[in-house]
Motif scaffolding. Sequence first.
Motif, short mmCIF file in Angstrom:
data_model
loop_
_atom_site.label_atom_id
_atom_site.label_comp_id
_atom_site.label_asym_id
_atom_site.label_seq_id
_atom_site.Cartn_x
_atom_site.Cartn_y
_atom_site.Cartn_z
N CYS A 551 48.13 29.79 -3.29
CA CYS A 551 48.13 30.68 -2.14
C CYS A 551 48.89 31.97 -2.43
O CYS A 551 49.96 31.96 -3.05
CB CYS A 551 48.78 29.99 -0.94
N GLN A 552 48.32 33.08 -1.96
CA GLN A 552 49.02 34.36 -1.95
C GLN A 552 49.72 34.67 -3.28
O GLN A 552 50.88 35.01 -3.33
CB GLN A 552 50.04 34.38 -0.82
N SER A 553 48.96 34.55 -4.34
CA SER A 553 49.56 34.72 -5.67
C SER A 553 49.49 36.16 -6.16
O SER A 553 49.83 36.43 -7.31
CB SER A 553 48.86 33.80 -6.68
N TYR A 554 49.06 37.09 -5.29
CA TYR A 554 48.88 38.47 -5.73
C TYR A 554 50.15 39.05 -6.33
O TYR A 554 50.14 39.61 -7.43
CB TYR A 554 48.41 39.36 -4.57
N GLN A 555 51.26 38.95 -5.60
CA GLN A 555 52.48 39.61 -6.08
C GLN A 555 52.99 38.99 -7.37
O GLN A 555 53.49 39.69 -8.25
CB GLN A 555 53.56 39.58 -4.99
#
Length: 720
Positions: A551-555
């Motif tokens: 989840c939400q691994s963009y950063q």
Amino acid sequence: MSIDIDPLRAADGLTVTDHIENTQFEVYTDRRVDPQPRPESDHYFPVDASVAVETGSIEIPRVGLVETRDWDGNLLTRGDCYEMPAGEYHIGINPAPTKTYLGIKTGFSVSTTDRTTRIDLDVPSEIRLGFRSLHQTPAGTIKTPTDPKSVMKAVSLLGTALQTTSPERSFPTLRGHPPLIEPNESFEIPSQVTPIDSNVEIIIPPEYRYLYPVVSLAYYFAADVVPGDEPRIEGDGWTYPLEPGFEERTAQVLRQSFHMDCLARTEGFYPVDLHERETTNLDLNWEQLYDLPLAERLGEYLDVPFEEIEPELPQWTLTTDVRPDPENVEMLPFVAGELSIIRSPETVTPVDNDEGAGVGFFRGPGGNTAITIEGRAMSDDVSVDCGELMRGGASVGDTRGADASVERGAVPAQTEFIRPEPVDTVEHAWVGDGVPLDANKATLDAYHRRLEAGQVEQSRISVLVVCNDEQMREEDNVGDLYGLRDMVQFDIEVRHDLSREEMRDVLSSNVDFLHYIGHVDDRGMQCADDYLDLTNEDLEIGVSAFLLNACQSYQQGEALVHRGSRGGIVTLSDVANSPATKLGRIIARLMNSGFNLRTALHVAKRELITGHQYIVVGDGGTTICQSRSGAALVLSLEHTQTECLDVLVEGFPNGPYGIGSLMYINLERDDRNYIIPSKVSINEVTAKKVKDFLDLEDTPIFYDEKLTWNDELPDLTDQG
């Protein structure tokens, strides 16, 4: 040395390893050989490494065409089955993972099977083999102030990389990488950057919003970009307006002129049977066009209304949005080198995270789920109910984020999502601030890393699968999907429940591809004992490319690229475990088959609507190996009224086989070539021929509109 040439251990022949492009292939001989270094000058075309061996035959595991020239370089013949009398010859074999040349001083014969290309000498003798990496490096760096007029002067020098101004520059190996651009107080040109006088001028107002969209044109035409009031292109006595619809007209000029160069080049050094040339409705004197100087030829091209040629044009591969800001000038050579259509949006459309209008997974009041992707509701097969395993620990179920609170929302508050305008191309990249939905977030450091790719200590391709959650073990068998290649050597390792310190060691290792399965949240990547936040840690990153399937691994992925990786695939939101597992398996097989990150995700999105929750960050052209065909191929099969099938073969540019390369389909016995990118329709093919074709290479196949693979495809002869 970028290329190693070593004797094979398990067979007779050589292993050729290109450490820059991460490619490897085998050359077979009829006896054991001991390669002896030879001077590179042995060969008519430039090579990076040269050896001599004593043998009676040479065979490569590719179905290729063999080009024979005399000792002075004059083209004698080209094909896949012919004989040559005693003499001295320079020979080239295409395609191959590196440019492959032979020097022979005897008669020989050429033959092909459905899997190999073979050259048999009349008598065993010395063959000189030369190999050249398809890697391209800039000749130097242009230093310039960043005001528009100065940058226009720098952009005018991008075309100095062209190795020819003839139509053959439509081949990627004859374009060369544009020189780099670097901000500086004064304008400086390195001595090795020599201007080309093409007699083509691009006149535009001195503003970034006009300058950036013409960068690919300036490179491909070796054109001078000069200030003026009305956007236009001028050549020898002709003028072509770029208004109205400036960006659209600019894209049309690039597509039209490039395609017509591909048709005209069949009159030159490579007179191949080209499908697009045979089927064009344009009634032009191609021989005369080929012989014209660039400016005159371009004028003749643009005399043809775009509407007449548009039906013949393939779908272009890449559009890049470059915000009209001075800090983006360093990206221009890389974007031009990809021959991208360029837009320069002055405004952006932000995405309100609270609206749930396309970022992916959002929590409604009281912890209810609301899922929309690009404004479309998910179909039932990928919808998420409160009991489904998600990749985290929210109250609505487990997600691939760790202990996520209901209040946390889909993304960190400091992340600005933006929605670029849709594109007509296969791939889409974004240069500028913000996190783009459905586009590759391209970064300068990643593109520089493409050029800096150096030697590796081993010739094998390393893949590491890390699963840091017991409930996600279903995906860790992707390790079995990497390495399903008979001619590429992989080192594959699967590890579980790594500690924080072990994860640091993994990230610092020289792994070609990291496939991470687990949890990510605001604290970083979850490890067995703690969290590892890549945005805060002082880390040495050695991993080349990655998939962070959490989840939400963009950063965390952005931090990997900033600290040393070339590129990877990350998520913009919480992702449900089941579709995330499916996507992970798809990406694993596509990367193993030689697809680059952008094209792999493009194919995955065709199968899974949840793929829109993922984007590429960094260099979207990154691969971990090369496909057996060179190009990235996707097949679609459809049964007909008879027992035959209609076959659609899509060929995408990939790695060194960029836009303008040639491919031919080893499905019907003809010598027609197709320009990459292509969509090739072959109707009424027997099931046996399709099966034989599919046996050549592990290929993604859309069958009954569902993605499958060679080893999963049902018996075609039983269908219909």
